[in-house]
Design a protein around this motif. Sequence first.
Motif, short mmCIF file in Angstrom:
data_model
loop_
_atom_site.label_atom_id
_atom_site.label_comp_id
_atom_site.label_asym_id
_atom_site.label_seq_id
_atom_site.Cartn_x
_atom_site.Cartn_y
_atom_site.Cartn_z
N SER A 83 -41.44 28.01 -20.09
CA SER A 83 -43.09 27.81 -20.54
C SER A 83 -43.76 27.33 -19.46
N THR A 92 -41.86 18.44 -19.07
CA THR A 92 -40.92 19.11 -19.53
C THR A 92 -41.18 20.50 -19.78
N THR A 93 -40.42 21.48 -19.58
CA THR A 93 -40.48 22.83 -19.64
C THR A 93 -39.72 23.24 -20.79
N THR A 94 -39.86 24.39 -21.49
CA THR A 94 -38.82 24.94 -22.37
C THR A 94 -38.50 26.30 -21.94
N THR A 96 -36.60 29.33 -22.93
CA THR A 96 -36.35 30.33 -24.11
C THR A 96 -35.47 31.43 -23.80
N ASP A 124 -33.02 23.03 -29.45
CA ASP A 124 -33.89 23.10 -30.63
C ASP A 124 -33.27 24.04 -31.74
N LYS A 144 -34.27 27.83 -27.85
CA LYS A 144 -35.21 27.25 -27.18
C LYS A 144 -34.29 25.88 -26.92
N LYS A 145 -34.71 25.55 -25.47
CA LYS A 145 -34.09 24.24 -25.04
C LYS A 145 -35.20 23.70 -24.09
N ALA A 146 -35.32 22.42 -24.34
CA ALA A 146 -36.55 21.35 -23.61
C ALA A 146 -35.58 21.04 -22.53
#
Length: 180
Positions: A83, A92-94, A96, A124, A144-146
């Motif tokens: 993201s 933080t970034t996500t 995907t 997530d 999705k992973k933070a």
Amino acid sequence: QALFPTREGILKIDPAKVQCEVMIQTRRRGGFFDDSFFGFSRTEPKVLHADPIVLEVKPLPAEGKTPLFSGLVGNFDLVTSLSKKHLEAGDTTTLTINIKGEGNIRDARSPEFPYPAYFKVYDDKPILTVQNSGDVFGGTLMIKKALVPLKEGTLKVPSLVLTFFNPEFSRYELCKSKPL
């Protein structure tokens, strides 16, 4: 109904059976008012049967199978994205992860993610979207992973790998995302 066998051998699908009411038109004088719209018909209960279906399910070949085999059978693609690529401290970034394709998409799982020591990772809930049109069954699994960086500098999200069996070419294939 899409069916995906979970074992090899000769498998039998029992006959389908449907109970229904069949409309029987009654004969009258003939003419405009004999239309079933005007009630000149009756229903009769019927039971309809289909023939059983017998399938020969072949085993997946041992040749080319690796420990990374995902269990997916079909044709799939793996794409990853972030993201944000530029972060401030504490940001933080996500990540995907999209697995998309035709086949037993319901069995898709997140590819093994080698958690780098310089990220704190929060998972997530995955989102499965199934698409079924005609004789084609597939869809997308979005994971999705933070990612929270634990140090500053240029950090790398490693590439992910997905191996599936492609029945069209009778071989195992590997999808590999680009490192980010």
